[in-house]
Each structure stands twice: as C-alpha cells, then as structure tokens.
Design a protein around this motif. Sequence first.
Motif, PDB file in Angstrom:
ATOM      1  N   UNK A  80       0.836  -1.199   0.000  1.00 35.89           N
ATOM      2  CA  UNK A  80       0.000   0.000   0.000  1.00 35.89           C
ATOM      3  C   UNK A  80       0.870   1.248   0.000  1.00 35.89           C
ATOM      4  N   UNK A  81       0.214   2.372  -0.261  1.00 33.65           N
ATOM      5  CA  UNK A  81       0.893   3.654  -0.231  1.00 33.65           C
ATOM      6  C   UNK A  81      -0.006   4.710   0.365  1.00 33.65           C
ATOM      7  N   UNK A  82       0.583   5.600   1.136  1.00 37.60           N
ATOM      8  CA  UNK A  82      -0.151   6.689   1.768  1.00 37.60           C
ATOM      9  C   UNK A  82       0.499   8.013   1.405  1.00 37.60           C
ATOM     10  N   UNK A  83      -0.314   8.957   0.973  1.00 36.89           N
ATOM     11  CA  UNK A  83       0.174  10.306   0.735  1.00 36.89           C
ATOM     12  C   UNK A  83      -0.350  11.168   1.868  1.00 36.89           C
ATOM     13  N   UNK A  84       0.577  11.676   2.657  1.00 37.28           N
ATOM     14  CA  UNK A  84       0.225  12.492   3.818  1.00 37.28           C
ATOM     15  C   UNK A  84       0.954  13.823   3.686  1.00 37.28           C
ATOM     16  N   UNK A  85       0.279  14.780   3.087  1.00 37.08           N
ATOM     17  CA  UNK A  85       0.901  16.058   2.755  1.00 37.08           C
ATOM     18  C   UNK A  85       0.816  17.062   3.916  1.00 37.08           C
ATOM     19  N   UNK A  86      -0.352  17.180   4.502  1.00 36.32           N
ATOM     20  CA  UNK A  86      -0.554  18.159   5.571  1.00 36.32           C
ATOM     21  C   UNK A  86      -0.136  17.592   6.931  1.00 36.32           C
ATOM     22  N   UNK A 103       7.681   6.570   8.755  1.00 33.63           N
ATOM     23  CA  UNK A 103       8.010   5.222   8.282  1.00 33.63           C
ATOM     24  C   UNK A 103       7.544   4.173   9.291  1.00 33.63           C
ATOM     25  N   UNK A 104       7.648   4.488  10.572  1.00 32.08           N
ATOM     26  CA  UNK A 104       7.173   3.557  11.604  1.00 32.08           C
ATOM     27  C   UNK A 104       5.658   3.430  11.559  1.00 32.08           C
ATOM     28  N   UNK A 105       4.973   4.551  11.398  1.00 30.21           N
ATOM     29  CA  UNK A 105       3.515   4.554  11.318  1.00 30.21           C
ATOM     30  C   UNK A 105       2.999   3.799  10.115  1.00 30.21           C
ATOM     31  N   UNK A 106       3.712   3.893   8.996  1.00 29.43           N
ATOM     32  CA  UNK A 106       3.299   3.166   7.790  1.00 29.43           C
ATOM     33  C   UNK A 106       3.341   1.662   8.032  1.00 29.43           C
ATOM     34  N   UNK A 107       4.372   1.193   8.710  1.00 28.34           N
ATOM     35  CA  UNK A 107       4.456  -0.243   9.004  1.00 28.34           C
ATOM     36  C   UNK A 107       3.355  -0.688   9.958  1.00 28.34           C
ATOM     37  N   UNK A 108       3.094   0.114  10.975  1.00 26.95           N
ATOM     38  CA  UNK A 108       2.048  -0.221  11.961  1.00 26.95           C
ATOM     39  C   UNK A 108       0.691  -0.332  11.283  1.00 26.95           C
ATOM     40  N   UNK A 109       0.440   0.521  10.286  1.00 25.28           N
ATOM     41  CA  UNK A 109      -0.876   0.594   9.651  1.00 25.28           C
ATOM     42  C   UNK A 109      -0.988  -0.245   8.375  1.00 25.28           C
TER      43      UNK A 109
END
Length: 163
Positions: free
Chosen positions: A54-60, A90-96
């Motif tokens: 998956x991929x997340x774009x978190x701009x704000x 990067x840690x949050x991406x793995x957790x989620x």
Amino acid sequence: MAALTDHELDQLAARLGERLRAVRDHVVTAESCTGGWIAKAMTGVSGSSDWFDSGMVAYSYEAKQALLGVSPQTLEVHGAVSRETVIEMVSGALVRSGASIAVAVTGIAGPGGGSEDKPVGTVWIGWKRRGGYTRAELFHFDGDRDAVRRQTVAAALIGLETL
C-alpha cells in the motif's frame, strides 16, 4: 544524484520488485513531497501486487497525524521536514499496513517553501524493516520541483534495495 528519466525510474522499480518478490517482502510507502510518485513507480511494474502492499500520501500536518500517527509535538518542535518526522512516518506506515518494509519521504520540492535552515531540495528519507532498524538520511537535491521529486523517488527506491 542526477534526476532520472521515467524509463530509468521504471528500471529501478522493476529491479526492486524482482528482489522483493524473491525474498517475499512487501513494501508500504508514506509520501509527502513526492505525492505518491514512489507508489506509482512501483505499481507501474507488472506483477507488483506480489510485493507492493500500500501507499499513503500524507501532505498536511493533519494527514501525517491521522494516517501515520506522527505526533503533533514532533511536528511543532521539529517541523514536517525533519529526521524525527520521517522516522515517525516510516514507523507509522508499518504499523498501519501488512508490509514487511517501508519507505517514507518528506521534503521541500519547491519552488517555494524553503528557508535558510531548510532550503528547497531538502529531503528526509526513512527506511524501516518490520521488527528491525530504522534508517533516516538527509538529502539536498538540486534542480526544479520535478528534478527534486525525481531524485527523491530514485533515492527511496535505491535505499529499499539495501534493506
């Protein structure tokens, strides 16, 4: 690092995909300044569903907090473009996600938004393996917005190959 062509980015992503498939790793991206370009490069590879999670774009700031669990205090004290923030991203991406490895990027692609401390082209990239170490590296890329983003995508893909 010189800005790579679309074809060169495609080749990097394909090479990474072969490696990830061989070791059965799955990757997640957390992107700010690249706006999903790393995920686009990876999913442009035929068969990427075998290794792209998956991929997340978190701009704000708000998106970094809600999607990736970045602490409001981290953002307030260090700003979005910082070692501390990219590590939390990067840690949050793995957790989620269900991925085994992750990459996160945050930076100033320009043409505006830079400062004396963090000029345009300043980019932090973080890489992490689930249950393993986190690596964060500061880059100073040259060029216009497109060049900074291309160089960021290339550096992110190359860094994933070493996890």
